[in-house]
Enzyme design. Structure first.
Site: not given
Ligand code: B16
Ligand code: MG
Length: 222
Positions: A15, A114
């Site tokens: 993703t 995150a």
């Molecule tokens: P959301 P991870 C992160 O996931 C992504 O790498 C990052 O690109 C994204 O902005 C962040 O989650 C927040 O995601 O908008 O869906 O809350 O790599 O920590 O699993």
């Protein structure tokens, strides 16, 4: 090794690319601009709000608080739409087997992502019940590269960070695992040189590889 702390985007599913596509679409629709490819790497593992700050700075744009929230919401809407078609086929190679093997060996697993969409994604790909715990990123005050999310993940498993391996595809995430005092395993190119152990693909992630990395990590600590 008593626990494994998994990142989601780029480790469990592909993703990471969907995030970049959604940001690119937003920037095109709202400002008629093209988002440089370098932004994909710079926003990996970075929260939605912090990613938007990076993007606005890169494009020399300034918006007020209301517009900022509106942009973040629009991106998330577009991102969620792209998640609708996710199935268990979108689990990255080797991850399902790894999770099954870890469970068989009694190693606990946590999600340290995150993303606020983590539980939704895990449900879509059929892995929601496989995780012993999922960190709520809304309760984490400092995002990656701060170690907090990995510290919370190991605590939720009832473990200390030292007894855990963290698996990440982002530079910020590797830094966070290292600062938490866990053994970091990076999946990606040489930009992840700070990882204690690095592999090129999730296919290479096996219990044996993680266990050996952790054994060497502990030896170095003594
Ligand atoms: P959301 P991870 C992160 O996931 C992504 O790498 C990052 O690109 C994204 O902005 C962040 O989650 C927040 O995601 O908008 O869906 O809350 O790599 O920590 O699993
Ligand atoms: Mg990631």
């Amino acid at each position: 090794m008593k626990g494994v702390l998994f990142d989601l985007d780029g480790i469990v599913t592909d993703t990471a690319t969907y995030h970049f596509t959604a940001w690119s679409q937003l920037v095109k629709d709202e400002f008629g601009l093209k988002l440089p490819k370098s932004i994909e790497e710079r926003t990996k593992g970075v929260s939605r709000e912090d990613s938007l700050k990076i993007i606005l700075e890169e494009l020399n744009l300034s918006v007020d608080e209301e517009q900022f929230q509106d942009l973040a919401n629009k991106k998330n809407k577009c991102y969620i739409e792209s998640l609708e078609k996710l199935t268990d086929k979108d689990i990255l190679p080797g991850i399902k087997e790894l999770i099954n093997d870890l469970k068989q060996k009694g190693v606990k697993i946590a999600l340290a992502s995150a993303s606020h969409n983590g539980p939704f994604i895990l449900k879509k790909i059929g892995l929601f019940n496989s995780f012993d715990t999922i960190v709520d990123p809304g309760k984490v005050t400092k995002g990656k590269p701060n170690p907090e999310i990995f510290e919370v993940a190991s605590a939720q498993l009832g473990l200390t960070p030292k007894d855990c391996v963290g698996v990440e595809d982002s530079i910020a995430g590797i830094e966070a695992i290292n600062s938490a005092g866990s053994c970091s395993v990076g999946v990606g190119d040489e930009t992840l040189s700070q990882a204690f152990k690095r592999v090129e693909s999730t296919k290479e992630l096996t219990v044996t590889l993680l266990q050996e990395a952790w054994n060497n990590f502990v030896k170095e600590k003594i």
